[in-house]
Design a protein around this motif. Sequence first.
Motif, PDB file in Angstrom:
ATOM      1  N   GLN A  13       4.701 -13.809   0.587  1.00 32.82           N
ATOM      2  CA  GLN A  13       6.272 -13.946   0.783  1.00 32.82           C
ATOM      3  C   GLN A  13       6.777 -12.852  -0.231  1.00 32.82           C
ATOM      4  OE1 GLN A  13       8.285 -15.364   2.896  1.00 32.82           O
ATOM      5  NE2 GLN A  13       6.814 -17.102   3.901  1.00 32.82           N
ATOM      6  N   ILE A  14       6.480 -13.272  -1.555  1.00 28.67           N
ATOM      7  CA  ILE A  14       6.877 -12.426  -2.784  1.00 28.67           C
ATOM      8  C   ILE A  14       6.335 -10.919  -2.378  1.00 28.67           C
ATOM      9  CG2 ILE A  14       6.540 -11.907  -5.128  1.00 28.67           C
ATOM     10  CD1 ILE A  14       6.264 -15.063  -5.456  1.00 28.67           C
ATOM     11  N   MET A  15       5.401 -10.424  -1.972  1.00 30.36           N
ATOM     12  CA  MET A  15       4.886  -9.217  -1.781  1.00 30.36           C
ATOM     13  C   MET A  15       5.861  -8.476  -0.680  1.00 30.36           C
ATOM     14  SD  MET A  15       3.081  -8.645  -4.331  1.00 30.36           S
ATOM     15  CE  MET A  15       2.642  -6.696  -3.938  1.00 30.36           C
ATOM     16  N   SER A  16       6.176  -9.217   0.356  1.00 31.72           N
ATOM     17  CA  SER A  16       7.036  -8.913   1.425  1.00 31.72           C
ATOM     18  C   SER A  16       8.273  -8.583   0.909  1.00 31.72           C
ATOM     19  CB  SER A  16       6.925  -9.660   2.637  1.00 31.72           C
ATOM     20  OG  SER A  16       7.463  -9.375   3.610  1.00 31.72           O
ATOM     21  N   ALA A  17       8.791  -9.550   0.146  1.00 32.28           N
ATOM     22  CA  ALA A  17      10.096  -9.348  -0.574  1.00 32.28           C
ATOM     23  C   ALA A  17      10.346  -8.040  -1.376  1.00 32.28           C
ATOM     24  CB  ALA A  17      10.583 -10.538  -1.210  1.00 32.28           C
ATOM     25  N   THR A  43      -0.875  -2.695  -4.598  1.00 40.12           N
ATOM     26  CA  THR A  43      -0.128  -3.528  -5.581  1.00 40.12           C
ATOM     27  C   THR A  43      -0.224  -5.081  -5.072  1.00 40.12           C
ATOM     28  OG1 THR A  43       1.318  -1.835  -6.222  1.00 40.12           O
ATOM     29  CG2 THR A  43       1.938  -4.047  -6.721  1.00 40.12           C
ATOM     30  N   THR A  44      -0.888  -5.936  -5.500  1.00 38.68           N
ATOM     31  CA  THR A  44      -1.035  -7.269  -5.362  1.00 38.68           C
ATOM     32  C   THR A  44      -0.073  -8.187  -6.164  1.00 38.68           C
ATOM     33  OG1 THR A  44      -2.668  -7.986  -6.934  1.00 38.68           O
ATOM     34  CG2 THR A  44      -3.594  -6.723  -4.613  1.00 38.68           C
ATOM     35  N   ILE A  45       0.062  -9.532  -5.867  1.00 35.57           N
ATOM     36  CA  ILE A  45       0.807 -10.425  -6.423  1.00 35.57           C
ATOM     37  C   ILE A  45       0.221 -10.307  -8.031  1.00 35.57           C
ATOM     38  CG2 ILE A  45      -0.912 -12.284  -6.137  1.00 35.57           C
ATOM     39  CD1 ILE A  45       3.005 -12.407  -6.096  1.00 35.57           C
ATOM     40  N   GLU A  46      -0.953 -10.241  -8.299  1.00 36.50           N
ATOM     41  CA  GLU A  46      -1.602 -10.033  -9.724  1.00 36.50           C
ATOM     42  C   GLU A  46      -1.159  -8.846 -10.504  1.00 36.50           C
ATOM     43  OE1 GLU A  46      -4.753 -12.198  -7.347  1.00 36.50           O
ATOM     44  OE2 GLU A  46      -3.598 -10.364  -7.027  1.00 36.50           O
ATOM     45  N   VAL A  83       0.661  -1.209   0.064  1.00 32.23           N
ATOM     46  CA  VAL A  83      -0.167   0.033  -0.119  1.00 32.23           C
ATOM     47  C   VAL A  83       0.984   1.269  -0.180  1.00 32.23           C
ATOM     48  CG1 VAL A  83      -1.688   1.296   1.231  1.00 32.23           C
ATOM     49  CG2 VAL A  83      -1.894  -1.345   1.371  1.00 32.23           C
ATOM     50  N   ASN A  84       0.836   1.917  -1.173  1.00 30.80           N
ATOM     51  CA  ASN A  84       1.906   3.218  -1.273  1.00 30.80           C
ATOM     52  C   ASN A  84       3.212   2.527  -1.301  1.00 30.80           C
ATOM     53  OD1 ASN A  84      -0.549   4.694  -1.646  1.00 30.80           O
ATOM     54  ND2 ASN A  84      -0.801   5.087   0.483  1.00 30.80           N
ATOM     55  N   GLY A  85       3.472   1.417  -1.585  1.00 35.57           N
ATOM     56  CA  GLY A  85       4.904   0.873  -1.669  1.00 35.57           C
ATOM     57  C   GLY A  85       5.200   0.250  -0.315  1.00 35.57           C
ATOM     58  N   ARG A  86       4.441   0.239   0.853  1.00 33.29           N
ATOM     59  CA  ARG A  86       4.629  -0.348   1.986  1.00 33.29           C
ATOM     60  C   ARG A  86       4.098  -1.620   2.318  1.00 33.29           C
ATOM     61  NH1 ARG A  86       8.227   2.482   4.836  1.00 33.29           N
ATOM     62  NH2 ARG A  86       7.595   1.522   6.712  1.00 33.29           N
ATOM     63  N   ARG A  87       4.805  -2.556   2.770  1.00 31.39           N
ATOM     64  CA  ARG A  87       4.007  -3.751   3.248  1.00 31.39           C
ATOM     65  C   ARG A  87       2.901  -3.771   4.085  1.00 31.39           C
ATOM     66  NH1 ARG A  87       9.229  -7.376   4.994  1.00 31.39           N
ATOM     67  NH2 ARG A  87       9.889  -5.205   5.929  1.00 31.39           N
ATOM     68  N   VAL A  88       1.838  -4.424   3.842  1.00 32.92           N
ATOM     69  CA  VAL A  88       0.716  -3.993   4.684  1.00 32.92           C
ATOM     70  C   VAL A  88      -0.030  -5.630   4.983  1.00 32.92           C
ATOM     71  CG1 VAL A  88      -1.831  -3.024   5.026  1.00 32.92           C
ATOM     72  CG2 VAL A  88       0.366  -1.784   4.403  1.00 32.92           C
ATOM     73  N   LEU A 102      10.408  -5.144   1.131  1.00 29.16           N
ATOM     74  CA  LEU A 102      11.737  -5.125   1.711  1.00 29.16           C
ATOM     75  C   LEU A 102      12.864  -4.797   0.804  1.00 29.16           C
ATOM     76  CD1 LEU A 102      13.526  -6.089   4.208  1.00 29.16           C
ATOM     77  CD2 LEU A 102      13.777  -8.289   3.454  1.00 29.16           C
ATOM     78  N   ILE A 103      12.751  -5.129  -0.460  1.00 25.14           N
ATOM     79  CA  ILE A 103      13.783  -4.853  -1.131  1.00 25.14           C
ATOM     80  C   ILE A 103      13.808  -3.085  -1.507  1.00 25.14           C
ATOM     81  CG2 ILE A 103      14.780  -4.745  -3.660  1.00 25.14           C
ATOM     82  CD1 ILE A 103      14.238  -7.907  -3.288  1.00 25.14           C
ATOM     83  N   ALA A 104      12.661  -2.644  -1.602  1.00 24.96           N
ATOM     84  CA  ALA A 104      12.271  -1.187  -2.254  1.00 24.96           C
ATOM     85  C   ALA A 104      12.395  -0.427  -0.897  1.00 24.96           C
ATOM     86  CB  ALA A 104      10.835  -1.215  -2.526  1.00 24.96           C
ATOM     87  N   GLU A 105      12.223  -0.865   0.333  1.00 30.68           N
ATOM     88  CA  GLU A 105      12.720  -0.085   1.508  1.00 30.68           C
ATOM     89  C   GLU A 105      14.191  -0.065   1.753  1.00 30.68           C
ATOM     90  OE1 GLU A 105      10.682  -2.296   4.622  1.00 30.68           O
ATOM     91  OE2 GLU A 105       8.741  -2.106   3.624  1.00 30.68           O
TER      92      GLU A 105
END
Length: 169
Positions: free
Chosen positions: A112-116, A79-82, A58-63, A119-122
């Motif tokens: 996991q992928i969305m969190s990764a 942004t979702t996995i899709e 959400v706005n580039g941050r993991r939620v 994490l990389i973007a952060e």
Amino acid sequence: MPQPTSLSLALSVNGERRVVALDDPRVTLLDLLRERLGLTGSKKGCDRGQCGACTVLVNGRRVNACLALAISLDGAEVTTIEGLAQGDALHPVQAAFIAHDGFQCGFCTPGQIMSAVGLIAEGHAGQDPERVREAMSGNLCRCGAYIGITQAVLEAQDRMASEERGTAA
């Protein structure tokens, strides 16, 4: 008897503007995505924010989408996995998960992928596998694919940095 009030919510979901009428202000982002928008990649695991299967950006941050009230995200970019792949071209994190067997049953994989990706973007992944494991600790894998997940995050981070340097040159 008073009539229920319908609330309107506008979001950008995977780059597409969506306006949704909500009859209940208690609808979570996860339920909105899965039940109203048909985006079922984000999984409902624990429904308490403890497993990470519902992680989206959400706005580039993991939620954890199961904990976020949809109405509180009016105007947000989700942004979702899709929304990760560009046509047939997988996102570098998706490709790295495949290359490193970062999944087994696959239930936790979208989160996991969305969190990764987040994490990389952060910029918090670093090069230390232990640091990656700690930063990804909110995402549980019942199958125990943690070694592959960690290797995938490190490889994707390197690949994305390499691509960025190539673009900047």
